[in-house]
Design an enzyme around this catalytic site. Structure first.
Site, mmCIF file in Angstrom:
data_model
loop_
_atom_site.group_PDB
_atom_site.id
_atom_site.type_symbol
_atom_site.label_atom_id
_atom_site.label_comp_id
_atom_site.label_asym_id
_atom_site.label_seq_id
_atom_site.Cartn_x
_atom_site.Cartn_y
_atom_site.Cartn_z
ATOM 1 N N PRO A 2 6.366 11.466 -6.680
ATOM 2 C CA PRO A 2 5.547 10.516 -6.954
ATOM 3 C C PRO A 2 4.790 10.355 -5.596
ATOM 4 O O PRO A 2 4.399 10.839 -4.454
ATOM 5 C CB PRO A 2 6.168 9.208 -6.750
ATOM 6 C CG PRO A 2 7.768 9.337 -6.049
ATOM 7 C CD PRO A 2 7.575 10.645 -6.341
ATOM 8 N N GLU A 3 2.466 11.028 -5.976
ATOM 9 C CA GLU A 3 1.960 10.599 -4.810
ATOM 10 C C GLU A 3 1.403 9.135 -4.824
ATOM 11 O O GLU A 3 1.662 8.452 -5.555
ATOM 12 C CB GLU A 3 0.959 10.965 -4.958
ATOM 13 C CG GLU A 3 1.149 12.611 -5.168
ATOM 14 C CD GLU A 3 0.385 14.167 -5.243
ATOM 15 O OE1 GLU A 3 -0.865 13.679 -4.924
ATOM 16 O OE2 GLU A 3 0.314 15.382 -5.129
ATOM 17 N N HIS A 103 23.951 6.361 -10.677
ATOM 18 C CA HIS A 103 23.025 6.959 -9.254
ATOM 19 C C HIS A 103 21.570 5.600 -8.903
ATOM 20 O O HIS A 103 20.801 5.717 -8.678
ATOM 21 C CB HIS A 103 21.957 7.941 -9.595
ATOM 22 C CG HIS A 103 22.616 9.354 -9.601
ATOM 23 N ND1 HIS A 103 23.515 10.562 -8.467
ATOM 24 C CD2 HIS A 103 22.293 10.389 -11.131
ATOM 25 C CE1 HIS A 103 23.878 11.242 -9.599
ATOM 26 N NE2 HIS A 103 23.594 11.509 -10.903
ATOM 27 N N ARG A 122 18.637 11.961 -6.829
ATOM 28 C CA ARG A 122 18.476 13.652 -5.941
ATOM 29 C C ARG A 122 18.909 12.926 -4.159
ATOM 30 O O ARG A 122 18.635 13.123 -3.235
ATOM 31 C CB ARG A 122 17.461 13.881 -5.425
ATOM 32 C CG ARG A 122 17.715 14.870 -6.557
ATOM 33 C CD ARG A 122 16.065 15.595 -6.850
ATOM 34 N NE ARG A 122 16.324 16.895 -5.882
ATOM 35 C CZ ARG A 122 15.998 17.494 -5.043
ATOM 36 N NH1 ARG A 122 13.900 18.146 -6.014
ATOM 37 N NH2 ARG A 122 16.169 18.754 -4.686
ATOM 38 N N ARG A 160 -10.102 19.938 14.046
ATOM 39 C CA ARG A 160 -8.304 20.745 13.585
ATOM 40 C C ARG A 160 -8.884 21.793 12.263
ATOM 41 O O ARG A 160 -9.609 22.347 11.845
ATOM 42 C CB ARG A 160 -8.616 19.741 12.259
ATOM 43 C CG ARG A 160 -8.202 18.426 12.082
ATOM 44 C CD ARG A 160 -6.304 17.689 12.836
ATOM 45 N NE ARG A 160 -6.746 16.826 13.317
ATOM 46 C CZ ARG A 160 -5.614 16.081 13.859
ATOM 47 N NH1 ARG A 160 -4.339 16.745 14.342
ATOM 48 N NH2 ARG A 160 -5.738 14.597 14.575
#
Ligand SMILES: [Zn+2]
Length: 279
Positions: A2-3, A103, A122, A160
């Protein structure tokens, strides 16, 4: 994984369902990985707390909690429960009779009779408890891409030397931007993802800032309409897929100019761009 838009959608969905409720009982699984704060301390800390609000900070979901037992109408948070979904974590609002998925690592029984569950096959997700009487409030390390201003955004990339793609993925600079939204926003800004961040002009950086904000906002709007898919136990899992312009479209024609989309690896991540539209 997920973002930002997905995490925002989940946080809003959970907030809508359980804000103002109270945690009456806590059960945690025996696996140690999800528990950033020791299990026993979290159980003690969470029990009896009122849930004042649930919100997103970076890619974390932060539960703002009131004092235990008293004052359900307290406005000031005095503890936080911080959930990071990792790769496969889910937060579900269920009823206690609903079958418990394998889970499942956390079950919080609420005063209303509902139950909040954290499911994570996971186990890259993390659960953390902070008592704000003796610990600092949670803050994401990077700046917030939805609200950052023009000058602050430009300053992030000053000096950067890494690629703009790698810089966007750096969570210490901007919080919550992952591979999909990095590729898409760089495309919409018309910038080659390989270019060094410190070589972009002020104008290019501003185009990037606006593109990023618009794409994230659009994705949140679309996700908001299917919020049930994320947080209700009977919802079908599925992060909303935007109509991507470049992400995972290697070899397919650019939606603007028909040139085949190219793929390179930057910062260890597959990176997709149009060789004609991006300079
Ligand atoms: Zn193109």
């Amino acid at each position: 994984m997920p973002e930002l838009p997905e995490v925002e959608t989940i946080a809003r969905g959970v907030d809508k369902r359980i804000r103002g409720d109270r945690i009456v009982q806590v059960w945690f699984s025996r696996h140690s990985q999800p528990f950033k704060t020791p299990r026993a301390r979290q159980i003690k800390g969470l029990s009896g707390r009122a849930i004042l609000a649930v919100q997103r900070t970076g890619k974390h979901i932060v539960f703002e909690l009131g004092p235990s037992e008293s004052k359900p109408d307290a406005l000031t948070s005095c503890a936080q429960w911080i959930v990071h979904l990792g790769m496969t974590g889910r937060l579900l609002v269920t009823s206690p009779e609903d079958p418990v998925a394998t889970h499942t690592h956390a079950r919080l029984l609420l005063e209303s009779g509902r139950e909040l569950r954290f499911v994570d096959p996971r186990r890259f997700g993390r659960l953390e408890f902070r008592d704000l009487h003796c610990e600092a409030a949670f803050g994401a390390p990077g700046d917030e891409p939805l609200t950052i201003g023009e000058r602050e955004f430009a300053a992030l990339f000053h000096g950067r030397r890494l690629s703009i793609k790698a810089a966007l993925l750096n969570q210490r600079l901007l919080a919550g931007v992952g591979n999909i939204y990095a590729d898409e926003s760089i495309f919409h800004a018309g910038i080659r993802p390989q270019r060094r961040a410190n070589r972009l002009t002020r104008l290019e950086l501003e185009r990037l800032r606006v593109a990023l904000r618009e794409i994230l906002t659009h994705a949140i709007r679309l996700g908001g309409s299917s919020v049930s898919d994320y947080v209700d136990a009977d919802g079908e899992r599925g992060f909303f897929q935007l109509e991507h312009c470049v992400y995972l479209r290697t070899g397919e024609p650019c939606r603007r100019c028909q040139t085949p989309i190219r793929r390179v690896v930057l910062a260890g991540r597959g990176t997709h761009y149009c060789p004609k539209c991006q300079h």
